[in-house]
Design a protein around this motif. Structure first.
Motif, PDB file in Angstrom:
ATOM      1  N   PRO A 337       0.830  -1.208   0.000  1.00 15.66           N
ATOM      2  CA  PRO A 337       0.000   0.000   0.000  1.00 15.66           C
ATOM      3  C   PRO A 337       0.858   1.249   0.000  1.00 15.66           C
ATOM      4  O   PRO A 337       1.947   1.290   0.588  1.00 15.66           O
ATOM      5  N   ALA A 338       0.375   2.283  -0.674  1.00 13.49           N
ATOM      6  CA  ALA A 338       1.111   3.536  -0.729  1.00 13.49           C
ATOM      7  C   ALA A 338       0.929   4.329   0.551  1.00 13.49           C
ATOM      8  O   ALA A 338      -0.124   4.268   1.196  1.00 13.49           O
ATOM      9  N   GLU A 339       1.964   5.052   0.933  1.00 14.37           N
ATOM     10  CA  GLU A 339       1.848   6.035   1.998  1.00 14.37           C
ATOM     11  C   GLU A 339       1.761   7.390   1.328  1.00 14.37           C
ATOM     12  O   GLU A 339       2.745   7.934   0.837  1.00 14.37           O
ATOM     13  N   VAL A 340       0.563   7.935   1.279  1.00 15.00           N
ATOM     14  CA  VAL A 340       0.335   9.128   0.484  1.00 15.00           C
ATOM     15  C   VAL A 340       0.025  10.319   1.380  1.00 15.00           C
ATOM     16  O   VAL A 340      -0.481  10.159   2.494  1.00 15.00           O
ATOM     17  N   PRO A 341       0.344  11.521   0.895  1.00 17.41           N
ATOM     18  CA  PRO A 341       0.004  12.725   1.660  1.00 17.41           C
ATOM     19  C   PRO A 341      -1.476  13.044   1.487  1.00 17.41           C
ATOM     20  O   PRO A 341      -1.890  13.635   0.490  1.00 17.41           O
ATOM     21  N   ALA A 342      -2.298  12.618   2.430  1.00 21.27           N
ATOM     22  CA  ALA A 342      -3.742  12.789   2.296  1.00 21.27           C
ATOM     23  C   ALA A 342      -4.106  14.254   2.147  1.00 21.27           C
ATOM     24  O   ALA A 342      -3.465  15.146   2.722  1.00 21.27           O
ATOM     25  N   GLY A 343      -5.130  14.499   1.353  1.00 20.56           N
ATOM     26  CA  GLY A 343      -5.607  15.860   1.184  1.00 20.56           C
ATOM     27  C   GLY A 343      -6.035  16.143  -0.237  1.00 20.56           C
ATOM     28  O   GLY A 343      -6.034  15.263  -1.112  1.00 20.56           O
ATOM     29  N   LEU A 344      -6.392  17.403  -0.475  1.00 22.77           N
ATOM     30  CA  LEU A 344      -6.895  17.856  -1.767  1.00 22.77           C
ATOM     31  C   LEU A 344      -5.792  18.592  -2.507  1.00 22.77           C
ATOM     32  O   LEU A 344      -5.141  19.483  -1.945  1.00 22.77           O
ATOM     33  N   PHE A 345      -5.582  18.206  -3.777  1.00 23.71           N
ATOM     34  CA  PHE A 345      -4.527  18.787  -4.606  1.00 23.71           C
ATOM     35  C   PHE A 345      -5.137  19.284  -5.906  1.00 23.71           C
ATOM     36  O   PHE A 345      -6.166  18.771  -6.371  1.00 23.71           O
ATOM     37  N   VAL A 346      -4.470  20.260  -6.534  1.00 22.06           N
ATOM     38  CA  VAL A 346      -5.012  20.842  -7.757  1.00 22.06           C
ATOM     39  C   VAL A 346      -3.870  21.335  -8.638  1.00 22.06           C
ATOM     40  O   VAL A 346      -2.799  21.700  -8.135  1.00 22.06           O
ATOM     41  N   THR A 347      -4.072  21.319  -9.949  1.00 25.02           N
ATOM     42  CA  THR A 347      -3.093  21.892 -10.859  1.00 25.02           C
ATOM     43  C   THR A 347      -3.128  23.422 -10.752  1.00 25.02           C
ATOM     44  O   THR A 347      -4.065  24.000 -10.205  1.00 25.02           O
ATOM     45  N   GLU A 348      -2.104  24.079 -11.302  1.00 26.69           N
ATOM     46  CA  GLU A 348      -2.061  25.540 -11.225  1.00 26.69           C
ATOM     47  C   GLU A 348      -3.234  26.174 -11.955  1.00 26.69           C
ATOM     48  O   GLU A 348      -3.806  27.162 -11.507  1.00 26.69           O
ATOM     49  N   LEU A 408       0.510  18.685  -9.363  1.00 35.25           N
ATOM     50  CA  LEU A 408      -0.559  19.082  -8.454  1.00 35.25           C
ATOM     51  C   LEU A 408       0.028  19.581  -7.147  1.00 35.25           C
ATOM     52  O   LEU A 408       0.992  19.008  -6.629  1.00 35.25           O
ATOM     53  N   ARG A 409      -0.565  20.658  -6.618  1.00 36.33           N
ATOM     54  CA  ARG A 409      -0.114  21.153  -5.305  1.00 36.33           C
ATOM     55  C   ARG A 409      -1.279  21.143  -4.332  1.00 36.33           C
ATOM     56  O   ARG A 409      -2.439  21.237  -4.720  1.00 36.33           O
ATOM     57  N   ARG A 410      -0.937  21.037  -3.067  1.00 36.94           N
ATOM     58  CA  ARG A 410      -1.962  20.969  -2.031  1.00 36.94           C
ATOM     59  C   ARG A 410      -2.774  22.272  -1.999  1.00 36.94           C
ATOM     60  O   ARG A 410      -2.227  23.370  -2.130  1.00 36.94           O
ATOM     61  N   VAL A 411      -4.077  22.122  -1.833  1.00 35.51           N
ATOM     62  CA  VAL A 411      -4.955  23.288  -1.712  1.00 35.51           C
ATOM     63  C   VAL A 411      -4.796  23.870  -0.310  1.00 35.51           C
ATOM     64  O   VAL A 411      -5.007  23.162   0.688  1.00 35.51           O
ATOM     65  N   PRO A 412      -4.395  25.140  -0.185  1.00 35.50           N
ATOM     66  CA  PRO A 412      -4.241  25.734   1.153  1.00 35.50           C
ATOM     67  C   PRO A 412      -5.553  25.684   1.937  1.00 35.50           C
ATOM     68  O   PRO A 412      -6.643  25.903   1.387  1.00 35.50           O
ATOM     69  N   ALA A 413      -5.450  25.413   3.211  1.00 32.88           N
ATOM     70  CA  ALA A 413      -6.641  25.253   4.051  1.00 32.88           C
ATOM     71  C   ALA A 413      -7.453  26.531   4.141  1.00 32.88           C
ATOM     72  O   ALA A 413      -8.662  26.492   4.381  1.00 32.88           O
ATOM     73  N   ASP A 414      -6.811  27.689   3.962  1.00 30.88           N
ATOM     74  CA  ASP A 414      -7.521  28.966   4.106  1.00 30.88           C
ATOM     75  C   ASP A 414      -8.025  29.517   2.783  1.00 30.88           C
ATOM     76  O   ASP A 414      -8.362  30.698   2.689  1.00 30.88           O
ATOM     77  N   THR A 415      -8.083  28.688   1.751  1.00 31.58           N
ATOM     78  CA  THR A 415      -8.555  29.157   0.450  1.00 31.58           C
ATOM     79  C   THR A 415     -10.012  29.610   0.535  1.00 31.58           C
ATOM     80  O   THR A 415     -10.864  28.885   1.061  1.00 31.58           O
ATOM     81  N   GLU A 416     -10.288  30.796   0.050  1.00 30.82           N
ATOM     82  CA  GLU A 416     -11.638  31.347   0.068  1.00 30.82           C
ATOM     83  C   GLU A 416     -12.238  31.339  -1.331  1.00 30.82           C
ATOM     84  O   GLU A 416     -11.519  31.317  -2.339  1.00 30.82           O
ATOM     85  N   LEU A 417     -13.563  31.375  -1.380  1.00 31.71           N
ATOM     86  CA  LEU A 417     -14.243  31.380  -2.667  1.00 31.71           C
ATOM     87  C   LEU A 417     -13.913  32.667  -3.423  1.00 31.71           C
ATOM     88  O   LEU A 417     -14.039  33.773  -2.884  1.00 31.71           O
ATOM     89  N   ASP A 418     -13.483  32.508  -4.661  1.00 28.28           N
ATOM     90  CA  ASP A 418     -13.160  33.650  -5.511  1.00 28.28           C
ATOM     91  C   ASP A 418     -14.452  34.409  -5.831  1.00 28.28           C
ATOM     92  O   ASP A 418     -15.410  33.836  -6.371  1.00 28.28           O
ATOM     93  N   ALA A 419     -14.489  35.702  -5.513  1.00 29.09           N
ATOM     94  CA  ALA A 419     -15.702  36.495  -5.698  1.00 29.09           C
ATOM     95  C   ALA A 419     -16.130  36.560  -7.160  1.00 29.09           C
ATOM     96  O   ALA A 419     -17.314  36.800  -7.458  1.00 29.09           O
ATOM     97  N   ARG A 420     -15.190  36.343  -8.078  1.00 32.05           N
ATOM     98  CA  ARG A 420     -15.551  36.409  -9.490  1.00 32.05           C
ATOM     99  C   ARG A 420     -16.476  35.263  -9.909  1.00 32.05           C
ATOM    100  O   ARG A 420     -17.140  35.334 -10.952  1.00 32.05           O
ATOM    101  N   LEU A 421     -16.528  34.198  -9.119  1.00 33.78           N
ATOM    102  CA  LEU A 421     -17.414  33.079  -9.430  1.00 33.78           C
ATOM    103  C   LEU A 421     -18.872  33.389  -9.113  1.00 33.78           C
ATOM    104  O   LEU A 421     -19.783  32.783  -9.682  1.00 33.78           O
ATOM    105  N   VAL A 422     -19.090  34.320  -8.203  1.00 37.91           N
ATOM    106  CA  VAL A 422     -20.444  34.583  -7.718  1.00 37.91           C
ATOM    107  C   VAL A 422     -21.303  35.173  -8.834  1.00 37.91           C
ATOM    108  O   VAL A 422     -20.878  36.091  -9.548  1.00 37.91           O
ATOM    109  N   GLY A 423     -22.491  34.626  -8.986  1.00 41.58           N
ATOM    110  CA  GLY A 423     -23.411  35.127  -9.996  1.00 41.58           C
ATOM    111  C   GLY A 423     -24.218  33.998 -10.609  1.00 41.58           C
ATOM    112  O   GLY A 423     -24.127  32.839 -10.198  1.00 41.58           O
TER     113      GLY A 423
END
Length: 501
Positions: A337-348, A408-423
Motif C-alpha cells: 500500500p502507498a503512503e500518500v500525503p492525504a488531502g486535496l490537490f489541484v493543478t495551477e 498538483l499542489r496541495r490546496v491551502p486550508a484557508d482558500t476562500e471562494l473567488d468572488a468572481r465566481l459569484v453570480g
C-alpha cells in the motif's frame, strides 16, 4: 511457476464466507484456467428480500466487463477501427464524427460520457432514458472533452456509439449477437435493454446507506458499454475460452490487448475493453464493472493461462479481492500500500484536481487504489485509469495521469471562494444554469427545482461542487476560463457558461 490452487481456493472461500456470515448481499468467486472452471465459491444473498442464495450460477449484471464483448463482435464483423465515427453515424456533429472508432473504444477519443453529461445538466442516473434519447444528446455535443489522442479519460459513450455502428453494419440487434456469441461456447449471456426487462433469477443490486442495505436502481438504457448479464460461472467460462482462443474467440485476446497509443506514440494501459497491468512480475489483463448495486472484476494472467472472476450484487470494491486471489494462485506478493500525503490537490490552472486518502486517489471523481511502484513512487492498480506519481515533499505531486503529465499542489486550508465566481451562469447551447452564491453554495441543476451544493474553494477562480445521489457522488469543478464558467468532471467537460445579468 507452480500454481497454488489450494491457497487460491482458500482465499476465494474466505471472501465468499465473509459474505455468507454477514447474511446480506453476496457474490461468487470463480477460479479458471484454459480448460474451464477449476474452483467456485459463493456466499450471501442474490435477493435479501426473498432470502435467495447467491451461487456461481446466479445471473448478475457484468457492468463494464461487457465492453470487450462488443470489441470482439466488431472485430469479427470486420468493422475498421481506424475509420471515423461519422462514416456510419452522420448525425454526429463534426468534432465527434471525426473521432476514430478505435479511439472511441480505447478512451482516448475525448468523448464526453453520457451519464456524466446528463448529470451535469440535472438529469440523474435513475431517469428512464431510451437508447435514442441518449443518442440525441450525443448528437448535440458541441465538442469533445479533450483533443482526441491526448488523454485517456473513461467514457461509456464510445461503446454506446460502437453498438449503434455494429447494428447498422450487421442489420441485427446487438442482444442477438451477444446471445449467439456466448451460445457458441455453451454459455448464456443476455443483454436486457432496460431495467424493466425480466431476467429470470437475476440478482438484485444493493448499496449500503449507513448500516442498511438499499436496492440499487439505474434508469438509463443498458448498452454494450455495460449491459450484459450472466453468471460468474459463465463469465469464467468465457474468459477461459478467451485465454485459449476457443471457438469464436480464436485469436481475440491478442487483438484486444494489442498496444493502443496516444497521439505522441506513448502506450496506454487501456486497450479494447481490457486493461493491461501487472502483479509483481506477472503481466495481468482485466476489467472492472460497476452499476448501482453491482461491483465486479475479471483478472487474468495470460502467460499462465489462469484467472479469477469476482461478481457481486453489493456496492463494494471488487478489484482488490480479485487480485488477492490471483496473487495467492501465482505465489506473488501483493503490491505494498502507498503512503500518500492525504488531502486535496489541484493543478495551477484548469479543472484538474485530485483527492488522496490513505491508500487511494480520486482524480476528478475517478477512483483508483494506489500502491508503491518499487522505485520510490506511487502507481494505481488500474481498474480503469493509469496513474503514476512521485511526491515532491508533502505539498506537491507530479507524474502521469491518463497519459498526461500533471503537477498538483496541495490546496491551502484557508482558500476562500473567488468572488468572481459569484453570480448566475447559463450555457447557451444546452440552457443549463448554475447560480453561485457569496455564502459558498451553488444552486446546481437537478430535476426542475435544482439542488443546493456546498462548494469547496480552490485557488485561481475555481471551486468543487458536491452532489450525492444514491451511492454515487459527483464533484464537478467550476472554473473561470476567461469570462466563461466551465463545468468539468473526469468524464465530461463540455458545459461553457456565460454570465447572466
Amino acid at each position: 511457476m507452480a500454481l497454488d490452487w489450494t491457497r487460491a481456493a482458500a482465499r476465494a472461500n474466505e471472501i465468499a464466507a465473509g459474505w455468507q456470515r454477514e447474511a446480506g448481499p453476496g457474490g461468487a468467486v470463480v477460479l479458471f484456467d484454459r480448460d474451464g472452471v477449476r474452483e467456485a465459491f459463493a456466499g450471501g444473498f442474490a435477493s435479501i428480500d426473498h432470502a435467495l442464495p447467491f451461487t456461481p450460477q446466479t445471473p448478475n449484471r457484468f457492468a463494464s466487463i461487457s465492453k470487450h464483448v462488443l470489441a470482439i463482435a466488431l472485430l469479427r464483423a470486420g468493422v475498421p477501427l481506424d475509420a471515423p465515427l461519422g462514416r456510419w453515424l452522420d448525425e454526429l456533429p463534426a468534432p465527434l464524427a471525426e473521432v476514430e472508432l478505435g479511439r472511441a473504444l480505447d478512451m482516448t477519443g475525448g468523448l464526453p460520457d453520457m451519464m456524466e453529461a446528463f448529470w451535469q445538466q440535472g438529469v440523474p442516473f435513475t431517469a428512464t432514458l431510451s437508447a435514442d434519447e441518449i443518442f440525441a444528446l450525443a448528437c448535440r455535443f458541441p465538442s469533445p472533452s479533450a483533443r482526441p489522442g491526448t488523454e485517456m479519460a473513461y467514457s461509456n459513450t464510445g461503446w454506446r456509439l460502437g453498438q449503434r455502428i455494429l447494428e447498422r453494419v450487421t442489420g441485427r440487434p446487438y442482444g442477438e449477437i451477444v446471445a449467439e456469441l456466448s451460445g457458441e461456447l455453451g454459455l448464456a449471456f443476455r443483454l436486457p435493454y432496460d431495467a424493466s426487462d425480466i431476467l429470470p433469477g437475476l440478482a438484485t443490486g444493493y448499496w449500503r446507506d449507513g448500516a442498511a442495505w438499499r436496492r440499487g436502481h439505474y434508469g438509463f438504457h443498458f448498452s454494450a458499454s455495460g449491459g450484459i448479464a450472466g453468471s460468474a460461472a459463465d463469465l469464467a467460462g468465457w474468459a477461459s475460452a478467451l485465454l485459449c482462443g476457443r471457438g469464436p474467440l480464436a485469436g481475440m485476446l491478442d487483438r484486444l490487448t494489442a498496444p493502443r497509443r496516444f497521439a505522441d506514440d506513448s502506450e496506454s494501459v487501456y486497450r479494447l475493453g481490457l486493461v493491461c497491468s501487472r502483479l509483481g512480475e506477472t503481466e495481468v489483463v482485466g476489467h472492472g464493472g460497476s452499476l448501482t448495486g453491482y461491483r465486479n472484476h475479471v483478472l487474468m494472467a495470460p502467460a499462465h493461462g489462469v484467472g479469477v472472476v469476482v461478481l457481486s450484487n453489493r456496492e463494494e470494491e471488487a478489484l482488490w479481492p480479485a487480485m488477492t486471489v490471483l496473487a495467492a494462485l501465482l505465489g506473488q506478493d501483493l503490491p505494498a500500500p502507498a503512503e500518500v500525503p492525504a488531502g486535496l490537490f489541484v493543478t495551477e490552472e484548469g479543472p484538474f484536481w485530485a483527492e488522496l486518502t490513505a491508500d487511494s486517489i480520486s482524480f476528478m471523481g475517478g477512483y483508483e487504489r494506489l500502491v508503491t511502484d518499487g522505485a520510490g513512487g506511487l502507481r494505481s492498480l488500474p481498474a480503469y485509469l493509469d496513474i503514476r506519481l512521485r511526491q515532491e515533499g508533502a505539498e506537491r505531486l507530479s507524474g502521469h495521469i491518463g497519459g498526461v503529465q500533471r503537477s498538483l499542489r496541495r490546496v491551502p486550508a484557508d482558500t476562500e471562494l473567488d468572488a468572481r465566481l459569484v453570480g448566475r451562469w447559463r450555457d447557451p447551447h444546452f440552457g443549463t444554469e448554475i447560480a453561485i452564491r457569496a455564502d459558498g453554495t451553488a444552486l446546481m441543476p437537478w430535476s426542475s427545482g435544482g439542488t443546493v451544493s456546498r462548494l469547496t474553494p480552490l485557488p485561481n477562480g475555481r471551486a468543487l461542487a458536491d452532489l450525492l445521489h444514491g451511492p454515487w457522488r459527483s464533484r464537478p469543478c467550476l472554473w473561470l476560463d476567461g469570462d466563461d464558467l466551465r463545468v468539468a468532471g473526469h468524464r465530461a467537460r463540455i458545459l461553457q457558461m456565460k454570465r447572466v445579468g
